[in-house]
Write an enzyme that holds these catalytic residues in place. Structure first.
Site, short mmCIF file in Angstrom:
data_model
loop_
_atom_site.label_atom_id
_atom_site.label_comp_id
_atom_site.label_asym_id
_atom_site.label_seq_id
_atom_site.Cartn_x
_atom_site.Cartn_y
_atom_site.Cartn_z
N GLY A 470 0.78 -1.26 -0.12
CA GLY A 470 0.07 -0.11 -0.06
C GLY A 470 0.83 1.16 -0.11
O GLY A 470 0.31 2.47 -0.07
N ARG A 635 16.22 11.95 -0.49
CA ARG A 635 15.75 12.17 -2.08
C ARG A 635 14.21 11.54 -1.98
O ARG A 635 14.08 10.42 -1.82
CB ARG A 635 16.46 11.61 -3.18
CG ARG A 635 16.24 12.05 -4.57
CD ARG A 635 16.87 11.43 -5.47
NE ARG A 635 16.74 11.82 -6.96
CZ ARG A 635 17.35 11.28 -7.74
NH1 ARG A 635 18.15 10.09 -7.85
NH2 ARG A 635 17.28 11.49 -9.19
N LYS A 708 15.64 7.74 1.13
CA LYS A 708 15.21 7.22 2.48
C LYS A 708 13.78 6.75 2.72
O LYS A 708 13.00 7.82 2.05
CB LYS A 708 15.72 8.19 3.86
CG LYS A 708 17.11 8.70 3.80
CD LYS A 708 17.13 9.50 4.92
CE LYS A 708 18.77 10.02 5.06
NZ LYS A 708 19.02 11.09 6.28
N GLU A 712 7.26 5.10 7.76
CA GLU A 712 7.19 4.95 9.14
C GLU A 712 7.30 6.25 9.99
O GLU A 712 6.72 6.34 11.03
CB GLU A 712 7.85 3.94 9.87
CG GLU A 712 7.26 2.55 9.76
CD GLU A 712 8.12 1.60 9.26
OE1 GLU A 712 8.15 0.34 10.08
OE2 GLU A 712 9.04 1.48 8.37
#
Length: 745
Positions: A470, A635, A708, A712
């Site tokens: 998702g 980025r 990165k 989360e």
């Protein structure tokens, strides 16, 4: 020909139309011929054993094919290691239907298989199971006080979690704060419940449609248990309706479906009900005690951070909870202690930002309390304690734009207009509170392979076993491929979520974009190099003597410069090669020793979160009315899907702060809040517009594309910012999540 997508463009999801029109097929949407349906029968006991099963009434239901239990199941391996998987905790993994022992409430003790789902459910309700109960203990507070078993210590070795003399520094600090914070158990509640459709073929060849975050993980798990060659087990999970960590490990539904299919030599589907979703992995309850010492300006002198959470009695599930505070802030004296408490439940598991969602959020509430104790602005407190290196290990960060995130977030939010004293801001009958916190999460990059295939009709297929839970992984793969080879998005086909495809790790920890993106980029570069060889060998060559580094790809062409004379279409190049397609498979690997938690540099994302709440003074119902999150995450491949991920994390954090709590009835050792009537999650009316800012943070060290993950970071710190805003509004500090009305009266 339309323009090719570029990294950084806010392109729409490539799977969006399939999902909103209903053509996307999830694990329970496959209907092979002769499909049978399994219904799980769970134990009402938290601990004990099965003494007998009366199957007569169940077998009398028309359409029932079999009742499977530990008494008649296929012979299974006795070795615990056969049941381990890539994401397993240490200890003895749960083995469904293995013997008569009951380890937790809801544990499957039988599977009723029938020709229809209705018949299976009806028969399951008639199954008479006898039990002998044993004493159980699911009380976390009591478990914390028990002495550790001497032969299986539950204290986790602290490692490099101690520096200086924190006790002495705390005692001599002019400003001190100490308190204990609590976080309850929380359960994953993705829209798609766990299910598996196992298609059986002669010779015990299985095609498994499973809700999972790792197809190859499930493949190897099933192959080991049932003694099959991995080539005879294909696991597919092209679409996942949310997972958040609940699909990292193979859950018992897929084991039961495969067991039934092999035993009956038929295709079988087994799915969990919403209630059964509360009988497997969950975010464990935790207690975190924090003691802070600081100078008059708020500069930290001492951090003591102790945390405990639960694990099952049969596995030793651990999270990184205490480390975050010790790495995130500059402080010469720090210590962290982390322990586990064993209870009679199923093993907890990873839930979005595991460890950090607990440890950082609770610690950031303590930091807010320190700011008030020192009489300094909470933003100033973060700035004065900023560190340019991982303070626990002494490693510099590959990049850290937290200062910039603090400035951007504070300016967008209007933080300078905040009145500092609690209860000093109001509008009409409502108290207004402003709170903030910072967040930190890992920036992992895992070994991943991908294949790129450019066909003679100009279509580009990219393939990788990575699942898209998702988060938009399929879109990232397409976008990176289009950027690398200059192929328009409508000419790119993405294949993923299939164990037959090139290797990929379990999708988790925000590793998908960095890992799959890097692999796709390498594979496409290799295809590009082959195309360059074809172009260089043509007579005359359309690119002259240009080297590969001198050519660019765009709009379906290879070009030298910008003029029309020195360009050639990719279609013409494939045709000139004399092949139907040009393809390459490549593996993207991190440098040895340079994982997120090891190596010479620390790899992390960072955030600054600002929240406004409004609370009626007479009936203290909390409304979150504004959220600004500034994220420093390297980025950004696609700001549209990345923004969506940060928003999704923030919504879960608001749920953590105000709504979500799994309540246990310790008399029966059973989770009582096991449906949406009792287990509250945020709905649209609870969520304001969430403003996401991406801070420019070039990072050449973190991953090959400088990416990165952002899946989360939206959870981390946001719950604390909500709690801190509530204190600013009311002057009432709540240290136990969630903050419900009764705690504010």
């Amino acid at each position: 020909m339309s323009a090719s997508p570029r990294i950084g463009d806010p392109v729409n999801r490539v799977d969006g139309e399939a999902k909103v029109t209903g053509s996307a097929r999830y694990a329970a949407d496959h209907f092979p011929p002769g499909l049978l349906y399994g219904w799980i029968v769970g134990s009402p006991l938290a601990r004990g054993r099965v003494t007998g099963i009366d199957e007569a009434a169940a077998r009398a239901v028309p359409g029932v094919v079999e009742v499977i239990s530990h008494r008649n199941r296929r012979q299974l391996p006795r070795c615990d290691r056969s049941y381990e998987d890539e994401a397993a905790a240490s200890g003895s993994p749960f083995r469904p239907l293995y013997d008569d022992e009951v380890l937790f409430s809801g544990q499957p003790v039988a599977l009723v298989v029938a020709q229809t789902l209705e018949a299976a459910r009806d028969a399951a309700s008639l199954l008479q199971v006898g039990y002998e109960s044993a004493s159980h203990d699911t009380d976390f507070e009591r478990a914390m006080a028990e002495p550790f078993p001497p032969k299986s210590p539950r204290e986790v070795e602290p490692g490099p979690r101690h520096r200086g003399n924190p006790d002495q520094a705390l005692a001599h600090s002019p400003v001190r704060h100490a308190a204990t914070y609590r976080h309850p158990a929380q359960h994953h509640n993705p829209m798609e419940m766990h299910a598996a459709t196992v298609v059986w073929e002669p010779g015990d060849r299985l095609t498994v449609y499973d809700k999972t975050q790792g197809t190859q993980n499930v493949q190897s798990y099933l192959a080991r248990i049932f003694g099959l060659d991995e080539d005879d087990v294909r696991v597919r999970s092209e679409f996942v309706g949310g997972a958040f960590g609940s699909g990292l490990r193979p859950q018992y539904h897929v084991f039961l479906a495969a067991l039934a299919a092999i035993m009956l030599q038929r295709s079988v589907r087994v799915g969990m009900t919403r209630q059964q979703m509360f009988t497997h992995v969950y975010r464990p309850p935790a207690v975190q005690s924090v003691a802070l010492g600081a100078g008059a300006d708020g500069s930290l002198n001492a951090i003591i951070n102790d945390a405990t959470h639960t694990t099952s009695r049969f596995e030793r599930y651990t999270q990184t909870i205490v480390d975050w505070a010790l790495m995130h802030y500059k402080c010469p004296n720090a210590r962290g202690t982390y322990r586990l408490a064993s209870v009679d439940t199923c093993t907890p598991g990873d839930m979005r930002a595991p460890g950090a969602a607990t440890g950082v959020n609770l610690f950031e509430i303590a930091m807010d309390e320190l700011a008030y104790a020192a009489k300094v602005d909470p933003v100033h407190l973060r700035r004065v304690n900023h560190t340019d290196k991982d303070a626990m290990h002494g490693r510099p960060f590959t990049s850290k734009a937290l200062r910039e995130a603090l400035q951007a977030g504070a300016e967008r939010f209007g933080w300078a207009a905040r009145s500092a004293p609690p209860r000093s801001m109001r509008e009409g009958t409502e108290l207004v509170g402003w709170g903030m916190a910072t967040g930190v999460w890992e920036a992992p990059f895992e070994q991943t392979a991908a294949r790129a295939r450019l066909a003679a009709d100009g279509t580009l297929e990219v393939a990788c076993a990575m699942t898209d839970i998702g988060t938009g992984t399929a879109t990232v793969m397409a976008q990176v491929a289009g950027d690398t080879l200059g192929v328009p998005l409508d000419r790119i086909r993405v294949r993923l979520g299939d164990s037959d495809l090139p290797e990929a790790p379990v999708e988790g920890g925000s590793c998908g974009a960095a890992s799959a993106g890097a692999a796709v980029h390498l594979a496409c570069l290799t295809v590009g190099a082959q195309l360059h060889q074809v172009a260089a060998g043509m007579a005359p060559s359309p690119i002259g003597d240009a080297a590969f580094d001198d050519v660019v790809f765009g709009a379906g062409h290879m070009m030298v410069g910008t003029g029309p004379a020195r360009r050639v279409s990719l279609v013409d190049l494939v045709r000139a090669s004399g092949r139907e397609w040009i393809e390459a498979e490549q593996v993207a690997r991190p440098d040895p020793g340079e994982s997120a938690d090891k190596g010479s540099k620390a790899k992390n994302t960072h955030s600054a979160v600002f929240v406004e709440v409004r609370i009626d003074e007479e009936l203290p119902i909390v409304r979150v009315t504004r959220v600004v999150i500034a994220v420093a995450a390297g980025r950004i491949i696609n700001p549209k899907t990345a923004r969506s991920q940060v928003i999704g994390g923030a919504v879960m954090a608001i749920g953590m702060a105000l709504h979500e709590e799994t309540v246990m009835d310790h008399r029966f050792g059973r989770f009582m809040t096991h449906n949406f009537a009792d287990y509250h999650i945020p709905v649209n009316a609870d969520i304001p517009e969430i403003d996401v800012i991406f801070v420019n943070e070039p990072d050449a060290d973190v991953s090959p594309l400088g990416v990165k993950g952002v899946g989360e970071i939206g959870v981390v710190g946001t719950a604390a910012a909500v709690v801190n805003a509530i204190y600013h509004a009311t002057g009432r500090r709540v240290r136990s999540l969630p903050v419900t009305v009764d705690k504010l009266i």
